[in-house]
Design a protein around this motif. Structure first.
Motif, mmCIF file in Angstrom:
data_model
loop_
_atom_site.group_PDB
_atom_site.id
_atom_site.type_symbol
_atom_site.label_atom_id
_atom_site.label_comp_id
_atom_site.label_asym_id
_atom_site.label_seq_id
_atom_site.Cartn_x
_atom_site.Cartn_y
_atom_site.Cartn_z
ATOM 1 N N LYS A 174 0.827 -1.203 0.000
ATOM 2 C CA LYS A 174 0.000 0.000 0.000
ATOM 3 C C LYS A 174 0.866 1.260 0.000
ATOM 4 C CE LYS A 174 -4.042 -2.037 2.260
ATOM 5 N NZ LYS A 174 -4.946 -2.002 3.442
ATOM 6 N N LYS A 175 1.939 1.235 0.753
ATOM 7 C CA LYS A 175 2.815 2.406 0.789
ATOM 8 C C LYS A 175 3.461 2.642 -0.575
ATOM 9 C CE LYS A 175 5.136 1.052 4.465
ATOM 10 N NZ LYS A 175 6.121 1.080 5.588
ATOM 11 N N GLU A 201 10.956 1.524 8.927
ATOM 12 C CA GLU A 201 9.902 2.203 9.662
ATOM 13 C C GLU A 201 8.673 2.367 8.781
ATOM 14 O OE1 GLU A 201 11.460 5.966 10.817
ATOM 15 O OE2 GLU A 201 11.343 6.836 8.816
ATOM 16 N N GLU A 202 7.519 2.531 9.425
ATOM 17 C CA GLU A 202 6.265 2.680 8.683
ATOM 18 C C GLU A 202 6.008 4.107 8.241
ATOM 19 O OE1 GLU A 202 3.034 -0.576 9.914
ATOM 20 O OE2 GLU A 202 3.415 0.902 11.485
ATOM 21 N N THR A 203 6.557 5.092 8.954
ATOM 22 C CA THR A 203 6.282 6.495 8.656
ATOM 23 C C THR A 203 6.802 6.884 7.277
ATOM 24 O OG1 THR A 203 6.461 7.006 11.018
ATOM 25 C CG2 THR A 203 6.608 8.844 9.483
ATOM 26 N N LEU A 204 6.020 7.704 6.571
ATOM 27 C CA LEU A 204 6.402 8.222 5.264
ATOM 28 C C LEU A 204 6.636 9.723 5.360
ATOM 29 C CD1 LEU A 204 3.763 6.351 3.066
ATOM 30 C CD2 LEU A 204 6.172 5.750 3.372
ATOM 31 N N ILE A 230 -3.055 15.221 -1.416
ATOM 32 C CA ILE A 230 -2.232 14.138 -0.859
ATOM 33 C C ILE A 230 -3.060 13.313 0.124
ATOM 34 C CG2 ILE A 230 -0.189 13.628 0.522
ATOM 35 C CD1 ILE A 230 1.167 16.032 -0.677
ATOM 36 N N LYS A 231 -3.886 13.960 0.887
ATOM 37 C CA LYS A 231 -4.764 13.234 1.798
ATOM 38 C C LYS A 231 -5.684 12.289 1.017
ATOM 39 C CE LYS A 231 -4.976 16.896 5.306
ATOM 40 N NZ LYS A 231 -5.893 17.794 6.086
ATOM 41 N N ASP A 232 -6.182 12.774 -0.086
ATOM 42 C CA ASP A 232 -7.080 11.951 -0.897
ATOM 43 C C ASP A 232 -6.357 10.714 -1.437
ATOM 44 O OD1 ASP A 232 -9.026 13.817 -0.410
ATOM 45 O OD2 ASP A 232 -8.763 14.867 -2.342
ATOM 46 N N GLY A 238 -5.158 3.376 0.894
ATOM 47 C CA GLY A 238 -5.228 2.676 2.180
ATOM 48 C C GLY A 238 -4.102 2.999 3.146
ATOM 49 N N VAL A 239 -3.475 4.139 2.978
ATOM 50 C CA VAL A 239 -2.397 4.555 3.889
ATOM 51 C C VAL A 239 -2.991 5.475 4.950
ATOM 52 C CG1 VAL A 239 -0.227 5.814 4.097
ATOM 53 C CG2 VAL A 239 -0.637 4.353 2.107
ATOM 54 N N PRO A 240 -2.896 5.123 6.250
ATOM 55 C CA PRO A 240 -3.430 5.999 7.299
ATOM 56 C C PRO A 240 -2.738 7.357 7.284
ATOM 57 C CG PRO A 240 -2.997 3.792 8.161
ATOM 58 C CD PRO A 240 -2.371 3.855 6.796
ATOM 59 N N GLU A 241 -3.516 8.409 7.430
ATOM 60 C CA GLU A 241 -2.954 9.759 7.381
ATOM 61 C C GLU A 241 -1.958 9.999 8.514
ATOM 62 O OE1 GLU A 241 -4.579 14.380 7.619
ATOM 63 O OE2 GLU A 241 -5.916 12.787 6.885
#
Length: 260
Positions: A174-175, A201-204, A230-232, A238-241
């Protein structure tokens, strides 16, 4: 009679005169000097000339004694700068750097491409070496535990000592889809977004930049918050904000660009 007396007086006078002239005893001849007295004293030895002045040699600068090589029965010296010899535990014949170089790094390099086969089942992975035990630890964020366990069980590459499974929040697949979508996004003419991702790490990290120049002060204010576009995209992929670490662009004045 008078002639006899006169003759006697004359004889007496002559006798007294003779005694007066030779009354002193003749001086005896001087005794010869003893051989020792005639020998002259030896001449004093000539004083030795003083040796020429020689300056004292200059003191050589202090040089520390070389550290002797360890005996075969002792442990090898730890690599300087990698392990603190005052606080590090005894690793025996294997150093921390050796484990990183020969075990941890090869494991990381082998896992990174292999884990793409289960990109939908895990969210991140990391390989580390414990300071105390020198155990090689594989940490992995789990989305689908069954698939992850199956992958680990069938692994035939470089080995690890421990596996630490952590709950994952967003799969790698998903990322990657989100990153590709952002790279194609143009917020405004010349204004693009970008994403930096790290396997451990999971953070982008999300940012905005202007092609061919610095942003203006007005553009900095306009892109101060995470753009809605970008939020959209995050929602669509499926990436949590909350996993998005947004870095807004910064305006730099001419004075800041050229302080001289």
């Amino acid at each position: 009679m008078r002639k006899s007396l006169l003759a006697l007086l004359v004889s007496l006078v002559l006798l007294l005169s003779a005694c007066g002239g030779g009354g002193q005893a003749p001086q005896s001849a001087p005794e010869p000097e003893s051989p020792s007295a005639s020998v002259s004293e030896p001449a004093p030895e000539p004083e030795s000339e003083p040796e020429p002045f020689q300056p004292e040699p200059e003191a050589t600068p202090f040089q520390p004694e070389p550290v002797p090589a360890p005996e075969p029965d002792y442990q090898p010296l730890p690599p300087q700068g990698e392990v603190n010899p005052d606080t590090a535990p005894d690793f025996g014949d294997e150093s921390y750097a050796d484990v990183v170089r020969h075990r941890a790094d090869p494991l990381w390099e082998a896992l990174e491409p292999a884990l793409k086969a289960i990109g939908e089942d895990y969210s991140f992975f990391d390989v580390s070496v414990e300071d105390g035990s020198l155990d090689v630890v594989l940490e992995i964020g789990v989305i689908n535990e069954e698939a992850v366990d199956q992958f680990l069980t069938g692994w035939t590459g470089p080995s690890w000592d421990k596996v630490e499974k952590k709950p994952g929040n967003c799969s790698v697949a998903k990322k990657e889809a989100f990153i590709q979508a952002v790279e194609q996004l143009e917020l405004e003419p010349g204004i693009h977004a970008y994403v930096n991702s790290y396997p451990f790490e999971e953070t982008l990290l999300v940012g905005v930049r202007k092609k061919g120049g610095e942003v203006t002060q007005e553009e900095e204010e306009r892109w101060e918050q995470l753009p809605q576009a970008i939020k959209d995209l995050a929602l669509e992929t499926g990436v949590p904000e909350e996993l998005l670490d947004y870095r807004s662009p910064r305006y730099r004045s001419a004075l800041a660009l050229n302080p001289d």
